[in-house]
Design an enzyme around this catalytic site. Structure first.
Site, short mmCIF file in Angstrom:
data_model
loop_
_atom_site.label_atom_id
_atom_site.label_comp_id
_atom_site.label_asym_id
_atom_site.label_seq_id
_atom_site.Cartn_x
_atom_site.Cartn_y
_atom_site.Cartn_z
N HIS A 171 -77.00 10.29 55.28
CA HIS A 171 -77.22 11.08 54.05
C HIS A 171 -77.14 10.18 52.81
O HIS A 171 -76.48 9.14 52.82
CB HIS A 171 -76.26 12.27 53.96
CG HIS A 171 -74.82 11.97 53.66
ND1 HIS A 171 -73.78 12.74 54.14
CD2 HIS A 171 -74.22 11.00 52.92
CE1 HIS A 171 -72.63 12.25 53.69
NE2 HIS A 171 -72.87 11.19 52.96
N GLU A 198 -78.09 16.05 53.37
CA GLU A 198 -77.76 15.86 54.78
C GLU A 198 -79.04 15.85 55.63
O GLU A 198 -80.10 16.31 55.16
CB GLU A 198 -76.85 17.01 55.24
CG GLU A 198 -75.52 17.10 54.49
CD GLU A 198 -74.46 16.10 55.00
OE1 GLU A 198 -74.82 15.01 55.46
OE2 GLU A 198 -73.27 16.44 54.94
C1 F6R Z 1 -70.76 10.33 47.11
C2 F6R Z 1 -72.01 10.34 47.87
C3 F6R Z 1 -72.01 10.14 49.35
C4 F6R Z 1 -71.26 8.88 49.78
C5 F6R Z 1 -71.27 8.74 51.29
C6 F6R Z 1 -70.45 7.55 51.76
O1 F6R Z 1 -71.00 10.51 45.74
O2 F6R Z 1 -73.02 10.54 47.30
O3 F6R Z 1 -73.34 10.07 49.81
O4 F6R Z 1 -71.86 7.77 49.19
O5 F6R Z 1 -70.77 9.90 51.87
O6 F6R Z 1 -69.11 7.76 51.44
P1 F6R Z 1 -68.04 6.58 51.54
O7 F6R Z 1 -68.40 5.59 50.49
O8 F6R Z 1 -66.71 7.22 51.24
O9 F6R Z 1 -68.15 6.02 52.91
#
Ligand code: F6R
Length: 253
Positions: A146, A151
């Site tokens: 995503h 999603e």
């Molecule tokens: C958050 C967002 C999400 C995150 C993704 C990865 O603003 O847009 O797409 O970038 O879920 O999250 P982390 O960096 O916590 O692994």
């Protein structure tokens, strides 16, 4: 640091999270320095936190000025209040905004407490359009591919809207909550159309759990079941990975 070019994608492979964050800060800082009124698109989560630390240090050292910068965030949980320490509003304030000289009146995050989500979403897209578009959009990536909270699905959603989070995203994000049942099941997310309208995109990924999604993003068929694969159609994408996140991609070249 290894640098490879695939299609429109300029890919940097760094040794670890710290080097990834430093390289990302260099790229983001160059946009802020070069534009008169820079417009950044910001992400939350574990991935960009190190980048934000670097930007804070550069700002404190007088190397970069955010006074003319506007910023749009990709997403916010729903429903959630701004005061909640799990909100992305809170995350941005604590991890970036309160430490730098940005004018917070020029920072925009979808309102997770909006009663009329459709109106809120339309207003958000209009604000982005009215500024002339994002100069540089920062993205992380979900383990399921995503971007923002778009999603895997049967189509690419274009506009900002309320979405259901998948079980895998709820499980991934449970690490930020006391209990998995506390993770919100919905979010307001910028759509893929709005993201693709950004002039430049920088995607960051760190850790082995992102390796498969990164390989598919760069080399897989473009498909809504792997939303980040749409980046193959964007004209100016920089991807900064650490070695663990780059592993599957490098093995497939
Ligand atoms: C958050 C967002 C999400 C995150 C993704 C990865 O603003 O847009 O797409 O970038 O879920 O999250 P982390 O960096 O916590 O692994």
């Amino acid at each position: 640091m290894q640098n490879i070019k695939i299609l429109n994608m300029d890919i940097y492979i760094t040794k670890d999270y710290d080097e990834m964050s430093k390289k990302a800060a260099e790229v983001v800082a160059s946009v802020v320095k070069e534009k008169e009124n820079p417009i950044l698109g910001l992400a939350t989560g574990g991935t960009p936190a190190g980048l934000y630390k670097e930007l804070i240090a550069m700002n404190k050292a007088g190397e970069i000025d955010f006074s003319k910068t506007s910023a749009f965030n990709l997403d916010e949980y729903y429903p959630i209040s701004k005061e909640s320490d799990q909100s992305y509003y809170y995350f941005m304030r604590e991890n970036l905004f309160k430490h730098i000289n940005i004018d917070t009146d020029k920072t925009y995050i979808p309102d997770g407490s909006a009663e009329d989500v459709e109106k809120e979403s339309e207003a958000f897209d209009k604000l982005v359009r009215d500024t002339g578009g994002v100069d540089m959009q920062i993205l992380g990536i979900g383990t399921n591919g995503h971007i923002a909270f778009n999603e895997p699905a049967d189509n690419f959603p274009t506009k900002t809207q309320k979405v259901n989070l998948t079980e895998s995203t709820i499980e991934d994000n449970a690490r930020f909550f006391d209990n998995i049942d506390d993770v919100p099941k919905e979010a307001i997310t910028m759509g893929i159309g709005t993201i693709m309208n950004s002039k430049r995109i920088i995607m960051l990924a760190s850790g082995a759990n992102k390796a498969e999604a990164i390989k598919e993003t760069v080399l897989g068929n473009v498909r809504p079941q792997l939303p980040a694969s749409i980046l193959q159609f964007h004209k100016d994408v920089t991807i900064i990975l650490d070695e663990a996140a780059a592993k599957d991609l490098l093995e497939s070249l």
